[in-house]
Design a protein around this motif. Structure first.
Motif, PDB file in Angstrom:
ATOM      1  N   ASP A  89       0.825  -1.214   0.000  1.00  0.00           N
ATOM      2  CA  ASP A  89       0.000   0.000   0.000  1.00  0.00           C
ATOM      3  C   ASP A  89       0.853   1.256   0.000  1.00  0.00           C
ATOM      4  OD1 ASP A  89      -2.281  -1.517  -0.040  1.00  0.00           O
ATOM      5  OD2 ASP A  89      -2.687  -1.358   2.110  1.00  0.00           O
ATOM      6  N   GLN A  92       3.077   0.865  -3.731  1.00  0.00           N
ATOM      7  CA  GLN A  92       2.212   0.802  -4.921  1.00  0.00           C
ATOM      8  C   GLN A  92       2.966   0.272  -6.152  1.00  0.00           C
ATOM      9  OE1 GLN A  92      -1.310   1.973  -5.166  1.00  0.00           O
ATOM     10  NE2 GLN A  92      -1.049   1.624  -2.968  1.00  0.00           N
ATOM     11  N   ASP A  94       4.144  -1.901  -9.538  1.00  0.00           N
ATOM     12  CA  ASP A  94       3.530  -2.422 -10.758  1.00  0.00           C
ATOM     13  C   ASP A  94       3.798  -3.921 -10.886  1.00  0.00           C
ATOM     14  OD1 ASP A  94       2.829   0.275 -11.973  1.00  0.00           O
ATOM     15  OD2 ASP A  94       5.000   0.471 -11.709  1.00  0.00           O
ATOM     16  N   TYR A 116      -3.858  -6.967  -3.036  1.00  0.00           N
ATOM     17  CA  TYR A 116      -3.388  -5.660  -3.516  1.00  0.00           C
ATOM     18  C   TYR A 116      -3.699  -5.494  -4.999  1.00  0.00           C
ATOM     19  CZ  TYR A 116      -0.134  -2.343  -5.583  1.00  0.00           C
ATOM     20  OH  TYR A 116       0.403  -1.328  -6.330  1.00  0.00           O
ATOM     21  N   LYS A 117      -3.480  -6.552  -5.756  1.00  0.00           N
ATOM     22  CA  LYS A 117      -3.741  -6.525  -7.197  1.00  0.00           C
ATOM     23  C   LYS A 117      -5.197  -6.163  -7.480  1.00  0.00           C
ATOM     24  CE  LYS A 117      -3.066  -9.562 -11.226  1.00  0.00           C
ATOM     25  NZ  LYS A 117      -2.620 -10.917 -11.649  1.00  0.00           N
ATOM     26  N   LYS A 118      -6.104  -6.684  -6.668  1.00  0.00           N
ATOM     27  CA  LYS A 118      -7.524  -6.384  -6.850  1.00  0.00           C
ATOM     28  C   LYS A 118      -7.846  -4.944  -6.481  1.00  0.00           C
ATOM     29  CE  LYS A 118      -9.152 -11.117  -5.967  1.00  0.00           C
ATOM     30  NZ  LYS A 118      -9.853 -12.008  -5.002  1.00  0.00           N
ATOM     31  N   ARG A 119      -7.115  -4.393  -5.497  1.00  0.00           N
ATOM     32  CA  ARG A 119      -7.371  -3.022  -5.049  1.00  0.00           C
ATOM     33  C   ARG A 119      -6.745  -1.984  -5.964  1.00  0.00           C
ATOM     34  NH1 ARG A 119      -5.302  -5.089  -0.312  1.00  0.00           N
ATOM     35  NH2 ARG A 119      -3.512  -3.656  -0.405  1.00  0.00           N
ATOM     36  N   ALA A 120      -5.648  -2.351  -6.597  1.00  0.00           N
ATOM     37  CA  ALA A 120      -4.876  -1.378  -7.376  1.00  0.00           C
ATOM     38  C   ALA A 120      -5.671  -0.825  -8.549  1.00  0.00           C
ATOM     39  CB  ALA A 120      -3.592  -2.022  -7.883  1.00  0.00           C
ATOM     40  N   GLU A 121      -5.482   0.442  -8.806  1.00  0.00           N
ATOM     41  CA  GLU A 121      -6.159   1.091  -9.931  1.00  0.00           C
ATOM     42  C   GLU A 121      -5.259   1.093 -11.156  1.00  0.00           C
ATOM     43  OE1 GLU A 121      -7.321   4.924  -8.537  1.00  0.00           O
ATOM     44  OE2 GLU A 121      -8.827   4.119  -7.142  1.00  0.00           O
ATOM     45  N   LYS A 122      -4.508   0.029 -11.315  1.00  0.00           N
ATOM     46  CA  LYS A 122      -3.626  -0.130 -12.463  1.00  0.00           C
ATOM     47  C   LYS A 122      -3.351  -1.616 -12.625  1.00  0.00           C
ATOM     48  CE  LYS A 122       0.481   0.597  -9.581  1.00  0.00           C
ATOM     49  NZ  LYS A 122       1.726   1.380  -9.390  1.00  0.00           N
ATOM     50  N   LYS A 123      -2.745  -1.984 -13.755  1.00  0.00           N
ATOM     51  CA  LYS A 123      -2.412  -3.379 -13.996  1.00  0.00           C
ATOM     52  C   LYS A 123      -1.196  -3.764 -13.163  1.00  0.00           C
ATOM     53  CE  LYS A 123      -1.402  -6.708 -17.689  1.00  0.00           C
ATOM     54  NZ  LYS A 123      -1.174  -6.895 -19.146  1.00  0.00           N
TER      55      LYS A 123
END
Length: 392
Positions: A89, A92, A94, A116-123
């Protein structure tokens, strides 16, 4: 690009640590941001901005209470999952690049990565470099307590580990390892990994026996720091350097009575090596002393009897212009051009071993020239390939 390197040890400890440190240096030099997550240790030399690490787990010491709770902690670590979440968190990333994690960090970190992957606003990608056979065999090696190559656990038949006491010949440790492997097989935890980097084609072939991994695996030999070198004047000895242990094929060396060896290392077979008239034991060597020994040898030998993956020792010898006599097992044949940069022989076959050593010694000068022309990935060329995996 932000990359989080995950490895249970964050201090110099072995090949996987050399791998993550060199990789991190190169990725940073290319302009990427790299942080690390793993265990705290007095020798820790890399870290993360959040200053979050799991407590050091010393399986050889600690209080009675710690020893009692270790079996649970080696299967699932709530601490590792919680602290990795904090790092993710904060940083962040990639890419979450996982390396060795079993027993100290545990697969709980994979759940932290997936959440974290599900929460992230990116790939975000979860990459795993397989340095051994841990996901297929609880003792990492596919080498049982009887000193033989063993594939009994392939297919998820992990109970065989407990039956044969494969982890340090200990029933208790083997039961814990069996429980850990079986639990995560049932949970299908490793389905969350996007790509699996295997350090040899041989390792890839074994990983592909698991339908959960097949299609995700990529064979990519380890890299090695290559420096400018030239032909050195060869001595009249054959070199072995490494551990003096059964799986390394020390018995094969001991049977070759007509060959003069120099052995550099230490381990359980040391007394037998000292007793052999044709072997000079110089003890463990590193740095410039080891480089000189390698360069001046007529050839080096790698007579392993287990499924080696991508041994640095083979690449080091060839890099320094010294041909290698290697057992035809695991990933070793992938590194040696038979008859050019070394000679292959049938693993465990002492007669064939002597034949191969004599051939390498007789052709050492020509083979040495071929070795200096051999190409292995450097950190730079490896990173070029790795970045394509990251961004594919």
């Amino acid at each position: 690009m932000k990359i989080l390197m995950v490895n249970k040890f964050l201090h110099p400890n072995g090949g996987s640590e050399t791998y993550i440190f060199k990789l991190g240096e190169q990725l940073t030099a290319l302009g990427h941001e790299v942080q690390y997550f793993g265990m705290e240790h007095e020798g820790r030399c890399v870290g993360n901005r959040a200053e979050q690490y799991t407590a050091d787990m010393d399986f050889h010491g600690g209080s009675k209470l710690k020893k009692i709770t270790y079996p649970i902690k080696t299967i699932y670590s709530g601490e590792a999952k919680r602290k990795m979440k904090i790092v993710l968190d904060d940083f962040q990333p990639d890419i979450i690049h996982i390396n060795n994690f079993n027993y100290q960090l545990t697969p709980s970190i994979i759940y932290a990565a997936e959440n974290y992957k599900k929460r992230a606003e990116k790939k975000v990608k979860i990459i795993f470099t397989a340095h051994d056979y841990q996901l297929l065999c609880p003792n990492h090696m596919m080498f049982d307590s009887f000193g033989k190559v063993c594939e009994d656990c392939i297919g998820g038949h992990f109970l065989n580990c407990a039956k044969k006491n494969c982890i340090h010949s200990s029933k208790a440790k083997s039961v814990v390892g069996t429980c850990e492997a079986t639990l995560y097989k049932w949970l299908k935890t490793y389905k969350y990994i996007d790509k699996i980097i295997c350090c040899s084609e041989f390792l890839k072939s074994k990983m592909d026996t698991n339908p959960l991994f097949a299609g995700k695996t990529i064979a990519l030999h380890n890299f090695i720091d290559k420096e400018a070198t030239q032909n050195a004047e060869k001595g009249d000895y054959v070199l072995y350097f490494g551990r003096y242990s059964k799986e390394k094929g020390i018995d094969t060396i001991l049977e070759a009575k007509d060959i003069n060896f120099v052995c550099a290392g230490s381990g359980e077979f040391e007394s037998k090596i000292d007793a052999a008239d044709n072997i000079k034991n110089v003890g463990f060597k590193s740095g410039d002393e080891l480089v000189t020994l390698i360069k001046n040898a007529r050839c080096s030998v790698y007579p392993s009897i287990w499924y080696e993956n991508c041994p640095f020792s083979v690449m080091e010898s060839i890099m320094y212009g010294t041909p290698v006599v290697g057992a035809d097992i695991g990933g070793i044949p992938e590194l040696i051009e038979n008859g050019k940069t070394g000679v292959l022989f049938e693993s465990k076959n002492a007669v064939d071993f002597e034949r191969a050593v004599n051939e390498a010694v007789a052709n050492a000068d020509e083979m040495s020239k071929n070795c200096l022309e051999a190409e292995f990935d450097t950190a730079e060329t490896y990173c070029d390939k790795l970045l394509k995996i990251y961004t594919d």
